[in-house]
Scaffold this motif. Structure first.
Motif, short mmCIF file in Angstrom:
data_model
loop_
_atom_site.label_atom_id
_atom_site.label_comp_id
_atom_site.label_asym_id
_atom_site.label_seq_id
_atom_site.Cartn_x
_atom_site.Cartn_y
_atom_site.Cartn_z
N TRP A 190 0.84 -1.23 -0.10
CA TRP A 190 -0.07 0.13 0.09
C TRP A 190 0.99 1.21 0.00
O TRP A 190 1.66 1.57 1.07
N LYS A 191 0.84 2.03 -1.06
CA LYS A 191 1.53 3.25 -1.03
C LYS A 191 0.96 4.40 -0.57
O LYS A 191 -0.15 4.94 -1.03
N LYS A 192 1.90 4.98 0.50
CA LYS A 192 1.26 5.97 1.19
C LYS A 192 1.09 7.32 0.35
O LYS A 192 0.15 8.15 0.41
N GLU A 193 2.06 7.54 -0.51
CA GLU A 193 2.06 8.71 -1.46
C GLU A 193 0.91 8.66 -2.40
O GLU A 193 0.56 9.58 -3.08
N ASN A 194 -0.01 7.40 -2.63
CA ASN A 194 -0.98 7.46 -3.37
C ASN A 194 -2.32 7.64 -2.50
O ASN A 194 -3.44 7.24 -3.01
N ASP A 195 -2.16 7.89 -1.39
CA ASP A 195 -3.47 8.18 -0.70
C ASP A 195 -3.99 9.60 -0.77
O ASP A 195 -3.61 10.48 -1.10
N LEU A 196 -5.34 9.42 -1.09
CA LEU A 196 -6.00 10.85 -1.69
C LEU A 196 -6.25 11.92 -0.38
O LEU A 196 -7.43 12.08 -0.30
N VAL A 197 -5.29 12.11 -0.02
CA VAL A 197 -5.22 13.49 1.07
C VAL A 197 -5.70 14.57 0.44
O VAL A 197 -4.82 14.88 -0.68
N LEU A 198 -6.73 15.20 0.67
CA LEU A 198 -7.05 16.54 -0.02
C LEU A 198 -6.47 17.87 0.90
O LEU A 198 -6.95 17.81 2.04
N LYS A 199 -5.99 18.56 0.12
CA LYS A 199 -5.86 20.13 0.99
C LYS A 199 -6.70 21.20 0.02
O LYS A 199 -6.74 21.13 -0.97
N ILE A 200 -7.15 22.00 1.01
CA ILE A 200 -8.13 23.03 0.21
C ILE A 200 -7.65 24.35 1.30
O ILE A 200 -7.53 24.12 2.41
N GLY A 201 -7.70 25.41 0.88
CA GLY A 201 -7.08 26.68 1.62
C GLY A 201 -8.46 27.21 2.32
O GLY A 201 -9.65 27.12 1.82
N PHE A 202 -8.03 28.20 3.26
CA PHE A 202 -9.25 28.91 3.76
C PHE A 202 -8.58 30.30 4.18
O PHE A 202 -7.61 30.29 5.00
N ASP A 203 -9.19 30.94 3.87
CA ASP A 203 -8.82 32.48 4.58
C ASP A 203 -9.96 33.33 4.81
O ASP A 203 -11.15 32.78 4.85
N SER A 204 -10.03 34.59 5.20
CA SER A 204 -10.94 35.50 5.32
C SER A 204 -12.30 35.42 4.47
O SER A 204 -13.63 35.82 4.82
N SER A 205 -11.96 35.20 3.04
CA SER A 205 -12.97 35.15 2.13
C SER A 205 -13.57 33.70 1.97
O SER A 205 -14.61 33.52 1.21
N GLY A 206 -13.04 33.04 2.70
CA GLY A 206 -13.62 31.42 2.61
C GLY A 206 -12.62 30.38 2.09
O GLY A 206 -11.65 30.70 2.06
N LEU A 207 -13.11 29.34 1.61
CA LEU A 207 -12.51 28.19 1.15
C LEU A 207 -11.71 28.75 -0.43
O LEU A 207 -12.72 29.18 -1.22
N TYR A 208 -10.77 28.26 -0.67
CA TYR A 208 -10.04 28.54 -1.92
C TYR A 208 -9.47 27.10 -2.50
O TYR A 208 -9.02 26.48 -1.44
N ASP A 209 -9.31 26.87 -3.71
CA ASP A 209 -8.99 25.54 -4.22
C ASP A 209 -7.46 25.64 -4.53
O ASP A 209 -6.88 26.60 -4.86
N ILE A 210 -6.69 24.50 -4.00
CA ILE A 210 -5.21 24.43 -4.35
C ILE A 210 -4.95 23.48 -5.41
O ILE A 210 -5.35 22.32 -5.30
N GLY A 211 -4.13 23.72 -6.43
CA GLY A 211 -3.66 22.89 -7.11
C GLY A 211 -4.49 22.93 -8.84
O GLY A 211 -4.41 21.95 -9.33
N GLN A 212 -5.33 23.75 -9.06
CA GLN A 212 -6.03 23.96 -10.15
C GLN A 212 -6.33 25.09 -10.69
O GLN A 212 -6.25 26.20 -9.95
N GLU A 213 -6.12 25.25 -12.16
CA GLU A 213 -6.36 26.44 -12.72
C GLU A 213 -7.55 27.39 -12.39
O GLU A 213 -7.74 28.46 -12.08
N ARG A 214 -8.91 26.62 -12.56
CA ARG A 214 -10.17 27.11 -12.35
C ARG A 214 -10.57 26.76 -11.07
O ARG A 214 -11.16 25.67 -10.67
N GLY A 215 -10.48 27.80 -10.05
CA GLY A 215 -11.05 27.48 -8.66
C GLY A 215 -12.30 28.08 -8.35
O GLY A 215 -13.00 28.84 -9.03
N TYR A 216 -12.97 28.02 -7.30
CA TYR A 216 -14.34 28.48 -7.00
C TYR A 216 -14.30 29.27 -5.63
O TYR A 216 -15.22 29.73 -5.01
N GLY A 217 -12.86 29.63 -5.22
CA GLY A 217 -12.55 30.59 -4.21
C GLY A 217 -13.26 32.22 -4.49
O GLY A 217 -13.17 32.29 -5.66
N ALA A 218 -13.39 33.16 -3.68
CA ALA A 218 -13.69 34.26 -3.82
C ALA A 218 -12.87 35.08 -4.79
O ALA A 218 -13.27 35.97 -5.50
#
Length: 236
Positions: A190-218
């Motif tokens: 079982w390869k730990k580096e293939n675990d689908l751990v997801l990261k998402i950013g958060f600031d005073s405007s709310g959540l923002y996406d990490i790692g993609q060109e088209r995000g849904y953050g403010a």
């Protein structure tokens, strides 16, 4: 608006953070507008929970929520006071909050054609994620702790997991697919580096996406208005 009527029922008595998965079209194949709408709801819910618990986020705060794909345990890192990080972490690990934020992030990592558009994810990770959950939900065992012996996987307590998986699987086709996929792990483990751990950013405007060109953050959603972010920035 009328287009989002199907969300109303889900939101009426929603105790935990909303995922944005619309029941009518399955969990992932949502339109960009639905994802944007879901993001505004999720932001509102997180904001309500924070203020209800007396936690305030400074304008300078820039946090990252990192969520384990198996336990849905959420950890918070970033430039806020350690006590604040810890309070947010405790709050977001209540009920299904973290699981739902994971699901929301996952939905937003796909485009309207259901293709993964985020550098955090790929099919190898997706397959490992679905295999783990299939085995766990069917047998109650954590596939990561099993040892491969004589063509099967043995749990720590000696249970033959492939046999148990076959016995408890709801349908033969599912068993065939997942057992074949599982046996591919026999060679490499079982390869730990293939675990689908997801990261998402958060600031005073709310959540923002990490790692993609088209995000849904403010500050990421200019493309939703028909202007691509890069063109917009180039003209400033």
């Amino acid at each position: 608006s009328a287009g989002f009527a199907r969300y109303d029922y889900a939101l009426r008595n929603y105790k935990d953070v909303y995922t944005g998965g619309s029941r009518s079209v399955g969990y992932v194949r949502n339109t960009d507008r639905e994802k944007q709408y879901a993001r505004s709801i999720v932001n509102q819910q997180i904001s309500n929970q924070l203020s209800k618990n007396g936690i305030s986020i400074s304008k300078q705060a820039d946090l990252v929520f990192s969520i384990d794909p198996y336990t849905y345990q959420l950890t918070v890192s970033g430039n806020a006071d350690r006590d604040i990080l810890s309070q947010i972490e405790t709050l977001l690990n209540e009920g299904d909050n973290a699981k739902n934020i994971w699901t929301h992030a996952w939905i937003c990592m796909h485009d309207a054609d259901n293709e993964i558009v985020n550098s955090q994810a790929n099919m190898t990770k997706t397959n490992q994620y679905s295999l783990w959950h299939e085995v766990y939900e069917t047998t109650g065992y954590d596939a990561r702790n099993a040892t491969y012996k004589n063509g099967t996987f043995i749990a720590e307590d000696g249970t033959d997991l492939l046999a148990l998986f076959k016995e408890k699987s709801k349908n033969g086709a599912g068993y065939e697919l997942y057992s074949k996929r599982w046996l591919q792990y026999a060679k490499n483990g079982w390869k730990k580096e293939n675990d689908l751990v997801l990261k998402i950013g958060f600031d005073s405007s709310g959540l923002y996406d990490i790692g993609q060109e088209r995000g849904y953050g403010a500050t990421q959603n200019m493309w939703m208005k028909g202007i691509s972010q890069s063109i917009f920035e180039a003209s400033v």
